[in-house]
Design an enzyme around this catalytic site. Structure first.
Site, short mmCIF file in Angstrom:
data_model
loop_
_atom_site.label_atom_id
_atom_site.label_comp_id
_atom_site.label_asym_id
_atom_site.label_seq_id
_atom_site.Cartn_x
_atom_site.Cartn_y
_atom_site.Cartn_z
N PHE A 49 -32.61 -5.28 -0.22
CA PHE A 49 -32.53 -3.87 -0.63
C PHE A 49 -33.90 -3.20 -0.75
CE2 PHE A 49 -28.37 -5.37 -1.30
CZ PHE A 49 -27.54 -4.27 -1.16
N LEU A 50 -34.86 -3.72 0.00
CA LEU A 50 -36.16 -3.05 0.05
C LEU A 50 -36.38 -2.49 1.46
CD1 LEU A 50 -38.68 -5.27 -1.99
CD2 LEU A 50 -37.52 -3.18 -2.68
N HIS A 51 -35.33 -1.89 2.03
CA HIS A 51 -35.45 -1.33 3.37
C HIS A 51 -35.37 0.18 3.29
CE1 HIS A 51 -34.99 -5.43 4.69
NE2 HIS A 51 -33.91 -5.52 3.94
N CYS A 73 -19.05 3.00 -2.38
CA CYS A 73 -19.36 2.38 -3.66
C CYS A 73 -20.59 2.98 -4.35
CB CYS A 73 -19.56 0.88 -3.48
SG CYS A 73 -18.00 0.06 -3.11
N ASP A 115 0.86 -1.18 0.00
CA ASP A 115 0.00 0.00 0.00
C ASP A 115 0.90 1.23 0.00
OD1 ASP A 115 -3.21 0.41 0.83
OD2 ASP A 115 -1.91 2.16 1.12
N LEU A 148 -17.79 -7.93 -3.14
CA LEU A 148 -17.92 -8.09 -1.68
C LEU A 148 -18.63 -6.88 -1.07
CD1 LEU A 148 -15.77 -6.05 -0.12
CD2 LEU A 148 -14.12 -7.76 -0.86
N ARG A 181 -17.07 6.70 4.99
CA ARG A 181 -17.03 7.47 3.74
C ARG A 181 -18.44 7.61 3.16
NH1 ARG A 181 -12.30 4.19 0.76
NH2 ARG A 181 -13.47 2.48 1.69
N LYS A 209 -0.14 2.68 7.03
CA LYS A 209 -0.98 1.49 6.93
C LYS A 209 -0.12 0.24 6.73
CE LYS A 209 -5.18 1.63 4.84
NZ LYS A 209 -6.18 1.68 3.78
N1 NAD Z 1 -15.30 -1.06 -0.31
C1 NAD Z 1 -16.11 -1.88 -0.95
O1 NAD Z 1 -17.09 -2.40 -0.41
C2 NAD Z 1 -15.84 -2.22 -2.39
C3 NAD Z 1 -16.50 -3.32 -2.96
C4 NAD Z 1 -16.23 -3.62 -4.29
C5 NAD Z 1 -15.37 -2.82 -5.03
N2 NAD Z 1 -14.79 -1.74 -4.44
C6 NAD Z 1 -13.85 -0.96 -5.27
O2 NAD Z 1 -12.52 -1.37 -4.94
C7 NAD Z 1 -11.63 -0.26 -4.99
C8 NAD Z 1 -10.94 -0.09 -3.65
O3 NAD Z 1 -11.93 0.19 -2.68
P1 NAD Z 1 -11.60 0.13 -1.13
O4 NAD Z 1 -12.89 0.31 -0.42
O5 NAD Z 1 -10.76 -1.04 -0.84
O6 NAD Z 1 -10.75 1.46 -1.00
P2 NAD Z 1 -9.74 1.83 0.19
O7 NAD Z 1 -9.62 3.30 0.15
O8 NAD Z 1 -10.16 1.17 1.46
O9 NAD Z 1 -8.37 1.16 -0.26
C9 NAD Z 1 -7.60 1.63 -1.32
C10 NAD Z 1 -6.15 1.51 -0.87
O10 NAD Z 1 -5.31 1.77 -1.99
C11 NAD Z 1 -4.17 2.46 -1.49
N3 NAD Z 1 -3.51 3.12 -2.62
C12 NAD Z 1 -3.90 4.22 -3.30
N4 NAD Z 1 -3.02 4.49 -4.28
C13 NAD Z 1 -2.08 3.53 -4.24
C14 NAD Z 1 -0.91 3.26 -4.98
N5 NAD Z 1 -0.54 4.04 -6.00
N6 NAD Z 1 -0.16 2.18 -4.65
C15 NAD Z 1 -0.52 1.39 -3.62
N7 NAD Z 1 -1.61 1.61 -2.87
C16 NAD Z 1 -2.37 2.66 -3.18
C17 NAD Z 1 -4.74 3.42 -0.47
O11 NAD Z 1 -3.74 3.87 0.44
C18 NAD Z 1 -5.77 2.53 0.21
O12 NAD Z 1 -5.25 1.85 1.32
C19 NAD Z 1 -12.49 0.93 -5.43
O13 NAD Z 1 -12.44 1.03 -6.81
C20 NAD Z 1 -13.88 0.53 -4.98
O14 NAD Z 1 -14.88 1.14 -5.75
C21 NAD Z 1 -14.97 -1.42 -3.15
#
Ligand code: NAD
Length: 459
Positions: A265-267, A276, A30, A152, A343, A35
């Site tokens: 999703f009907l809540h 997301c 990361d 997820l 968020r 982190k």
């Molecule tokens: N959170 C969810 O429930 C969920 C579900 C499905 C898909 N997504 C998608 O997955 C992606 C990530 O979501 P998330 O919730 O895990 O986000 P997040 O912000 O929790 O995690 C992203 C991580 O990427 C790191 N990062 C950013 N730039 C980087 C780089 N250049 N090199 C290495 N690390 C880097 C950040 O420090 C952060 O820890 C998004 O596109 C989101 O839309 C999220």
């Protein structure tokens, strides 16, 4: 297989830990040094049920390593890109983190790499990535770029990753399809030690859907947009129920019994949030626009959602009249239960409006207070739901954590200044609340006793 995961957030950390759990060797990195340092020293940067134990187990048996981005890229034959794709001011997805990672891979990696786009991205991002990697390819890297959207849900991320409804892969070569199948085989066959269920309800033969890259990218945006649409739909029906003297609990149950619709999703409530739905909806509208498709339907979904917070605060004002000087107890800060993620949380939007109207807020959330504190330092954060309720003119329930459903109403009645309960998620038993002298206000004209709702729901 040797795998790499870039980005250790909700998706990346779950992906890395689960892939190690099912038998792969995984490096994860990361760009957030703090982190990464925490993870290397066994400290979890986020809360997700079961995640801590599988991360620790993976590290213990040497299958999961947290390291620099460079060493992580060097390690794996396949590289999952799981970085954030936050919204830009105009609603487009910000793809700069993905672009940066792709450039580093192109400049550094040698031999062959399967580059897996797991972050949620607009259609044709895969094609852009392919071009971008070829421009920066300095070592004669052989590569495939594939889309593997993640479905997820925060709060159940480990369970969802290991027991998915489907695995979608968008590929343009048979080599890429074969490698992805190999990565996911233990999950498709459900042959791993399940960290979630003692008596695991395994259903081998998880659907593995192979498409082209563009289709896989659209599947993800379309899925989230559809679910968001369902939420805005039921919220509008709730408003109608309230105005016309019907009960949304019974109406939603009656709609959801149709298997073509389903009850998920009907809540009704204060609307959807999180990292997301809001951003994916906006990005989907924007990308459709770029291709000349008018997705006004989804703009309306967003507009309805944005009005939920204001409508909820108006409900509170109707009961308390003036908010200035009032003490409000806020139960819940996370955008949904079982996560610490705040968020785009509707709970924070409600609280911001209460503060703007001059109310003071005492808040409690089982997991999200540390993260909320950086966004809203002016709140009084309490140790539990009861401390938050002390002297309150009203309690507002903003996130449906289980512990709020099981509150001790007798004890609460002795703590509050005025016994008002405004349930922004329609999860409390009106009978329980009212039985202890509280006024109960829900969403959508909820009037049925729990018995009636229960017998109706079980038909
Ligand atoms: N959170 C969810 O429930 C969920 C579900 C499905 C898909 N997504 C998608 O997955 C992606 C990530 O979501 P998330 O919730 O895990 O986000 P997040 O912000 O929790 O995690 C992203 C991580 O990427 C790191 N990062 C950013 N730039 C980087 C780089 N250049 N090199 C290495 N690390 C880097 C950040 O420090 C952060 O820890 C998004 O596109 C989101 O839309 C999220």
């Amino acid at each position: 297989m040797r795998l790499s995961v870039i980005g250790a957030g909700y998706v990346g950390l779950t992906t890395a830990a689960c892939l190690a759990q099912v038998g792969h060797d995984v490096f994860c990195s990361d760009s957030d040094v703090d982190k990464l340092h925490k993870l290397q020293h066994g400290v979890m940067p986020i809360f997700e049920p079961h995640l801590q134990s599988i991360v620790a187990h993976g590290q213990e048996i040497g299958r999961l390593t947290f390291d620099s981005t460079e060493r992580t890229i060097d390690f794996g034959e396949a590289i999952f890109i799981c970085v954030g794709t936050p919204p830009l001011g105009n609603g487009d997805a910000d793809l700069s983190a993905i672009e940066g990672v792709a450039r580093t891979i192109a400049k550094r990696a040698e031999g062959y790499r399967l580059i897996i786009e797991k972050s949620t991205v607009p259609v044709q991002t895969g094609a852009q990535l392919r071009k971008h990697v070829s421009v920066h390819n300095t070592n004669g890297l052989e590569y495939d770029v594939v889309s593997n959207p993640e479905f997820l849900k925060e709060g159940t991320s480990v369970e969802d990753f290991l027991h998915p409804d489907r695995i979608v892969v968008g590929v343009d070569s048979s080599r890429a399809a074969r490698l992805l199948q190999e990565i996911y085989q233990p999950i498709i066959d459900q042959t791993f030690t399940c960290p979630v269920h003692a008596d695991c309800p395994r259903r081998p033969g998880v659907h593995f859907l192979v498409t082209d890259t563009n289709s896989a990218e659209i599947i993800k945006h379309a899925s989230n947009s559809f679910l968001a649409m369902k939420i805005s739909f039921i919220n509008m029906v709730a408003d109608l129920c309230e105005a016309a003297g019907a009960d949304i609990g019974k109406v939603a149950a009656g709609i959801g019994l149709d298997p073509r619709i389903g009850s998920d999703f009907l809540h009704p409530g204060i609307g959807f949030g999180g990292f997301c739905f809001p951003k994916d909806l906006q990005a989907f509208v924007r990308i459709a626009e770029k291709f000349g498709c008018d997705f006004a339907l989804l703009e309306e979904v967003e507009r309805i959602n944005q009005k939920r917070v204001h409508r909820f605060v108006e409900k509170l004002k109707k009961e308390l009249w003036v908010l200035r000087g009032k003490k409000i107890c806020a139960w819940g800060l996370a955008f949904k239960p079982n996560t610490d993620d705040v968020r785009f949380a509707p709970a924070l939007a409600v609280i911001r409006q209460l503060l703007a109207e001059g109310a003071s807020v005492r808040a409690y959330d089982p997991q999200a207070m540390r993260k909320a504190q950086s966004e809203l330092p002016e709140l009084t954060y309490c140790h539990d739901a009861y401390e938050a309720a002390e002297g309150a003119d009203a309690i507002v329930l903003l996130t449906e954590w289980e512990e709020f459903r099981n509150a001790d109403w007798k004890r609460l009645a002795g703590l509050v200044e005025r016994p008002w309960m405004i349930d922004g998620r329609n999860v409390l038993s009106r009978e329980d609340v009212v039985g202890h002298g509280f006024q109960y206000v829900g969403i959508g004209g909820v009037s049925g006793t729990p018995e009636m709702t229960h017998s109706f729901a079980s038909i």
